[in-house]
Design an enzyme around this catalytic site. Structure first.
Site, short mmCIF file in Angstrom:
data_model
loop_
_atom_site.label_atom_id
_atom_site.label_comp_id
_atom_site.label_asym_id
_atom_site.label_seq_id
_atom_site.Cartn_x
_atom_site.Cartn_y
_atom_site.Cartn_z
CB SER A 185 -0.89 0.00 1.25
OG SER A 185 -1.53 1.25 1.41
CE1 TYR A 192 -6.30 4.80 -2.30
CE2 TYR A 192 -4.64 4.59 -0.59
CZ TYR A 192 -5.87 4.24 -1.12
OH TYR A 192 -6.67 3.35 -0.46
CB THR A 249 -6.53 2.30 -5.09
OG1 THR A 249 -5.76 1.12 -4.85
CG2 THR A 249 -7.88 2.17 -4.39
CE LYS A 253 -7.29 -3.37 -3.99
NZ LYS A 253 -7.84 -2.36 -3.06
CG HIS A 277 -11.01 0.16 -0.65
ND1 HIS A 277 -10.31 1.06 -1.41
CD2 HIS A 277 -10.36 0.12 0.55
CE1 HIS A 277 -9.30 1.55 -0.70
NE2 HIS A 277 -9.31 0.99 0.49
C1 FNR Z 1 -7.70 -2.15 2.68
N1 FNR Z 1 -7.71 -2.03 1.28
C2 FNR Z 1 -6.84 -1.14 0.69
N2 FNR Z 1 -6.82 -1.01 -0.67
C3 FNR Z 1 -5.97 -0.16 -1.27
O1 FNR Z 1 -5.99 -0.07 -2.49
N3 FNR Z 1 -5.09 0.58 -0.53
C4 FNR Z 1 -5.04 0.51 0.83
O2 FNR Z 1 -4.22 1.17 1.47
C5 FNR Z 1 -5.96 -0.36 1.48
N4 FNR Z 1 -5.99 -0.45 2.84
C6 FNR Z 1 -6.85 -1.33 3.44
C7 FNR Z 1 -6.84 -1.44 4.84
C8 FNR Z 1 -7.66 -2.36 5.46
C9 FNR Z 1 -7.63 -2.48 6.96
C10 FNR Z 1 -8.50 -3.21 4.69
C11 FNR Z 1 -9.37 -4.25 5.33
C12 FNR Z 1 -8.52 -3.09 3.32
C13 FNR Z 1 -8.53 -2.93 0.45
C14 FNR Z 1 -7.76 -4.20 0.10
O3 FNR Z 1 -6.75 -3.95 -0.83
C15 FNR Z 1 -8.67 -5.29 -0.51
O4 FNR Z 1 -9.39 -4.72 -1.57
C16 FNR Z 1 -9.61 -5.92 0.50
O5 FNR Z 1 -9.03 -5.98 1.77
C17 FNR Z 1 -10.04 -7.31 0.06
O6 FNR Z 1 -11.05 -7.79 0.88
P1 FNR Z 1 -10.84 -8.78 2.14
O7 FNR Z 1 -9.92 -9.88 1.69
O8 FNR Z 1 -10.22 -7.94 3.23
O9 FNR Z 1 -12.21 -9.23 2.45
#
Ligand code: FNR
Length: 353
Positions: A103, A127, A153, A222, A246
């Site tokens: 990330s 980002y 993203t 994404k 997300h």
């Molecule tokens: C995320 N996700 C996420 N996506 C992204 O593009 N940048 C980020 O910094 C983050 N940070 C983030 C923090 C936390 C705590 C969560 C739970 C999720 C989304 C992540 O990439 C992904 O899309 C999901 O987590 C997939 O779903 P599951 O496996 O958590 O159910």
């Protein structure tokens, strides 16, 4: 036994505020729950008396060999789950032979992540900041540290979803964000809301071309959930699409990732690799993703659960659990490999449970 055990332990390990941050979603968390529930509405159609003695689960993603069709999604602030944070995740993911997506909002720098697992395939989640110099500087860090792809993203234009667990608990993340510090030249100490406020909300599909010009790395977007956006992404020259909501943390009540996958694959599946995340908790979920046309699935929270339980060893174990389940599922489904799993191996219906 399975990743649900790690989920349970996660709640017991973290304090309530941090737990709410990692576990929560937007508004009523309809999409958050549906991500998991949706997989139960897709049922497998196994084929019998297929010679599966040489069944294998290795595949490639963007031309890169991976040991299984499961990758690590980008999740922010991993040092809040375990002091080793992204370093542990990088080592465990490399040991498992698959791809970690780091990330922008990581609590280790791209350089540290690269050093933790030299030679491993990793992607950088970007980002796009209002200050385009910052965006450039982030990409440069990814290039210098030998990341293999940029994952832009696009489902957080300038704001996080309304995550009411955090608003109720008053929890505010306090952790430095090295990539952003290096790109802005200022110490960060930013909350997630402050980070999102720096993200460009005027971005449109027309800007993708400019982004492609900023590095030679393959570009994925994404956060696509519709066939319309999948088409615009491919026409904009992306190399891959991650179908994602997300983790239910942005707009609530959107489709579960697995339910949005078929229309995206129907539109662009023949042109670019399509990935999916959200609620993947079992090897059978990964097989359903393959059946619906994904090249691979990604997991977010299960990695955090393993990380909080036992650092690198915990993430390794979570990935091994998935590997075992995918391999067993592949064999029992009557498929010899990822390419053999087709739409005919799945059908939709009401949740039977
Ligand atoms: C995320 N996700 C996420 N996506 C992204 O593009 N940048 C980020 O910094 C983050 N940070 C983030 C923090 C936390 C705590 C969560 C739970 C999720 C989304 C992540 O990439 C992904 O899309 C999901 O987590 C997939 O779903 P599951 O496996 O958590 O159910």
């Amino acid at each position: 036994m399975n990743v649900w055990d790690y989920e349970q332990r996660f709640e017991q390990t973290l304090d309530a505020g941090a737990f709410g941050y990692f576990a929560g979603g937007a508004d009523d968390e309809v999409t958050l729950r549906d991500n998991v529930a949706a997989f139960r509405r897709w049922r497998l159609r196994p084929r019998m008396l297929v010679d599966v003695s040489a069944a294998a689960i290795e595949t490639t993603v963007l031309g890169e060999p991976v040991s299984m069709p499961l990758l690590v999604a980008p999740t922010a602030f991993q040092r809040m789950a375990h002091p080793d944070g992204e370093i542990a995740t990088a080592r465990a993911t490399a040991a498992a032979g698959t791809v970690m997506t780091m990330s922008t909002v990581a609590t280790a720098s791209p350089g540290e992540v690269a050093e933790a697992a030299p030679g491993a395939a990793r992607w950088f989640q970007l980002y796009w900041f209002k200050d385009e110099g910052v965006t450039h500087a982030l990409i440069d860090q990814a290039v210098v540290s030998d990341f293999r792809a940029i994952v832009l993203t696009i489902d957080a234009p300038g704001a996080p979803g309304r995550r009411e667990r955090d608003l109720r608990s008053g929890f505010v993340v306090e952790a430095p964000i090295p990539a952003v510090e290096a790109a802005t030249g200022r110490p960060t100490g930013l909350t997630p809301a402050e980070v999102f406020a720096l993200v460009e909300s005027r971005l449109t599909w027309r800007d993708l071309e400019r982004l492609r010009g900023m590095s030679d790395l393959p570009l994925l977007v994404k956060g696509v959930l519709t066939r319309e956006d999948a088409r615009l992404a491919v026409d904009g020259g992306v190399d891959g699409i991650v179908v994602s909501n997300h983790a239910g943390r942005q707009l609530d009540t959107v489709l579960a990732g697995i339910d949005a996958l078929p229309e995206v694959v129907d539109e662009v599946g023949g042109e670019v690799e399509v990935f999916v995340d959200g609620g993947v908790r079992r090897g059978t979920d990964v097989l359903k993703a393959l059946a619906l046309g994904a090249r691979a699935a990604l997991i977010g929270r299960p990695v955090l659960w393993g990380l909080a339980a036992a650092g690198e060893a915990g993430v390794r174990d979570v990935l091994e659990i998935f590997r075992r389940e995918i391999a067993l599922g592949m064999q029992l489904l009557g498929c010899v490999g990822c390419g053999a799993v087709t739409r005919a191996h799945v059908q939709s219906g009401p949740d039977p449970t």
